[in-house]
Motif scaffolding. Structure first.
Motif, PDB file in Angstrom:
ATOM      1  N   UNK A  57      36.840 -17.599  10.658  1.00  0.00           N
ATOM      2  CA  UNK A  57      36.338 -16.635  11.220  1.00  0.00           C
ATOM      3  C   UNK A  57      36.383 -16.724  12.924  1.00  0.00           C
ATOM      4  N   UNK A  58      36.017 -17.978  13.531  1.00  0.00           N
ATOM      5  CA  UNK A  58      35.954 -18.550  14.736  1.00  0.00           C
ATOM      6  C   UNK A  58      37.479 -18.401  15.344  1.00  0.00           C
ATOM      7  N   UNK A  59      38.564 -18.705  14.506  1.00  0.00           N
ATOM      8  CA  UNK A  59      39.907 -18.835  15.088  1.00  0.00           C
ATOM      9  C   UNK A  59      40.225 -17.345  15.017  1.00  0.00           C
ATOM     10  N   UNK A  60      40.157 -16.634  14.215  1.00  0.00           N
ATOM     11  CA  UNK A  60      40.259 -14.999  14.273  1.00  0.00           C
ATOM     12  C   UNK A  60      39.746 -14.371  15.416  1.00  0.00           C
ATOM     13  N   UNK A  61      38.378 -14.811  15.817  1.00  0.00           N
ATOM     14  CA  UNK A  61      37.877 -14.460  16.905  1.00  0.00           C
ATOM     15  C   UNK A  61      38.581 -14.684  18.369  1.00  0.00           C
ATOM     16  N   UNK A  62      38.983 -16.033  18.307  1.00  0.00           N
ATOM     17  CA  UNK A  62      39.654 -16.648  19.476  1.00  0.00           C
ATOM     18  C   UNK A  62      41.089 -15.870  19.561  1.00  0.00           C
ATOM     19  N   UNK A  63      41.677 -15.871  18.334  1.00  0.00           N
ATOM     20  CA  UNK A  63      42.901 -14.826  18.575  1.00  0.00           C
ATOM     21  C   UNK A  63      42.853 -13.385  19.221  1.00  0.00           C
ATOM     22  N   UNK A  64      41.678 -12.755  18.695  1.00  0.00           N
ATOM     23  CA  UNK A  64      41.372 -11.363  19.195  1.00  0.00           C
ATOM     24  C   UNK A  64      41.083 -11.664  20.689  1.00  0.00           C
ATOM     25  N   UNK A  65      40.449 -12.500  20.960  1.00  0.00           N
ATOM     26  CA  UNK A  65      40.201 -12.624  22.537  1.00  0.00           C
ATOM     27  C   UNK A  65      41.361 -12.819  23.285  1.00  0.00           C
ATOM     28  N   UNK A  66      42.276 -13.592  22.849  1.00  0.00           N
ATOM     29  CA  UNK A  66      43.623 -13.832  23.457  1.00  0.00           C
ATOM     30  C   UNK A  66      44.552 -12.644  23.359  1.00  0.00           C
ATOM     31  N   UNK A  67      44.453 -11.680  22.379  1.00  0.00           N
ATOM     32  CA  UNK A  67      45.396 -10.622  22.448  1.00  0.00           C
ATOM     33  C   UNK A  67      44.584  -9.342  23.509  1.00  0.00           C
ATOM     34  N   UNK A  68      43.216  -9.629  23.428  1.00  0.00           N
ATOM     35  CA  UNK A  68      42.651  -8.596  24.535  1.00  0.00           C
ATOM     36  C   UNK A  68      43.062  -9.078  25.940  1.00  0.00           C
ATOM     37  N   UNK A  69      43.038 -10.511  26.145  1.00  0.00           N
ATOM     38  CA  UNK A  69      43.416 -11.107  27.580  1.00  0.00           C
ATOM     39  C   UNK A  69      44.684 -10.765  28.060  1.00  0.00           C
ATOM     40  N   UNK A  70      45.774 -10.717  26.892  1.00  0.00           N
ATOM     41  CA  UNK A  70      47.363 -10.449  27.160  1.00  0.00           C
ATOM     42  C   UNK A  70      47.417  -8.955  27.485  1.00  0.00           C
ATOM     43  N   UNK A  71      46.494  -8.247  26.740  1.00  0.00           N
ATOM     44  CA  UNK A  71      46.496  -6.839  26.778  1.00  0.00           C
ATOM     45  C   UNK A  71      46.162  -6.328  28.356  1.00  0.00           C
ATOM     46  N   UNK A  72      44.986  -6.986  28.747  1.00  0.00           N
ATOM     47  CA  UNK A  72      44.421  -6.759  30.146  1.00  0.00           C
ATOM     48  C   UNK A  72      45.453  -7.200  31.148  1.00  0.00           C
ATOM     49  N   UNK A  73      46.209  -8.579  31.049  1.00  0.00           N
ATOM     50  CA  UNK A  73      47.168  -8.846  31.942  1.00  0.00           C
ATOM     51  C   UNK A  73      48.218  -8.036  31.972  1.00  0.00           C
ATOM     52  N   UNK A  74      48.984  -7.395  30.763  1.00  0.00           N
ATOM     53  CA  UNK A  74      50.007  -6.660  30.951  1.00  0.00           C
ATOM     54  C   UNK A  74      49.748  -5.143  31.622  1.00  0.00           C
ATOM     55  N   UNK A  75      48.405  -4.743  31.527  1.00  0.00           N
ATOM     56  CA  UNK A  75      48.246  -3.441  32.258  1.00  0.00           C
ATOM     57  C   UNK A  75      48.112  -3.702  33.829  1.00  0.00           C
ATOM     58  N   UNK A  76      47.505  -4.920  34.046  1.00  0.00           N
ATOM     59  CA  UNK A  76      47.496  -5.422  35.391  1.00  0.00           C
ATOM     60  C   UNK A  76      48.789  -5.487  36.126  1.00  0.00           C
ATOM     61  N   UNK A  77      49.577  -6.187  35.334  1.00  0.00           N
ATOM     62  CA  UNK A  77      51.002  -6.528  35.895  1.00  0.00           C
ATOM     63  C   UNK A  77      51.965  -5.360  35.822  1.00  0.00           C
TER      64      UNK A  77
END
Length: 252
Positions: A57-77
């Motif tokens: 579950x901790x690894x899955x939450x980490x992947x979810x946070x990574x996906x959200x960070x990549x999405x925010x970076x894509x929007x900003x870029x």
């Protein structure tokens, strides 16, 4: 009588019942004093399973946070790229009034201001000014009571028109398919851009010199020029700080 075919010997589980096998295992376990009785082995196994599930579950939450960070970076870029694109299209306002424009406006306003302006000979004219020498001459001539007509380009003969049409068709045929007839409006636009370049072979042109509103706007001119530059028919030069387009012709 036919002899019976040989039979493959069965394994231990198939020879007896599962109940008999389980009893034999229970008897073997009872002989050892450290062996757990009954279901006593389940709590340690379930505890280990719970730990592994928590780690998953901790690894899955980490992947979810990574996906959200990549999405925010894509929007900003993407926003940054869009801002750069809009800045490239709007930063060069060639028709903005310069010092020479104000000088001509003062001359047109009246003779008093015109005389005052004539004494100021130290004015520097920007290289990308919108007031040409012909316009200045016309303004000065009007103030003196004379009207000078601006000379247009000379008319072409029938032979020259035919040669020009052949040269334009040859240039268009070197462009991508979308310019070669799929869109008649786009073909007309690119032909207008090509003819403008052919009329000014010995000098570079700014992008706004091709614009003919309302049909041929700056975005459509830019699309035609990009296609011509990619085919090396036109050379793009920004060494002077101003983007200029030079005609080179269809490569052999």
């Amino acid at each position: 009588m036919h002899p019976q075919p040989p039979h493959t010997p069965l394994r231990r589980v198939s020879q007896g019942s599962l109940f008999r096998l389980s009893r034999s295992q229970d008897q073997a376990a009872s002989s050892s004093s450290d062996a757990p009785a009954g279901l006593a082995f389940l709590p340690p196994a379930l505890a280990e399973l719970a730990d592994e599930a928590e780690s998953l579950q901790a690894c899955a939450q980490g992947l979810q946070q990574l996906s959200a960070s990549i999405g925010a970076f894509n929007d900003a870029f993407a926003s940054w790229l869009y801002a750069m694109d809009m800045n490239a299209l709007t930063v060069e306002w060639y028709q903005a009034p310069s010092q020479a424009s104000f000088e001509v406006a003062k001359r047109r306003a009246g003779p008093e201001q015109s005389a005052k302006t004539d004494t100021e000979n130290t004015t520097t004219v920007a290289p990308d000014t919108t007031v040409t020498a012909n316009e200045t001459t016309i303004a000065e001539s009007k103030s003196a009571g004379k009207v000078v007509k601006k000379k247009g380009k000379p008319k072409m003969t029938a032979k020259e028109k035919k040669e020009r049409s052949i040269a334009v068709d040859k240039t268009v045929m070197a462009l991508p398919l979308e310019f070669r007839g799929n869109d008649p409006t786009l073909r007309r636009h690119v032909e207008s851009v090509i003819e403008k370049l052919m009329d000014n072979v010995n000098k570079g042109l700014k992008i706004l010199e091709f614009v003919k509103p309302p049909d041929l706007n700056q975005a459509r001119v830019n699309k035609c020029l990009i296609a011509l530059v990619n085919r090396k028919i036109v050379r793009k030069d920004n060494s002077t700080g101003v983007v200029l387009y030079h005609w080179q012709g269809v490569p052999p």
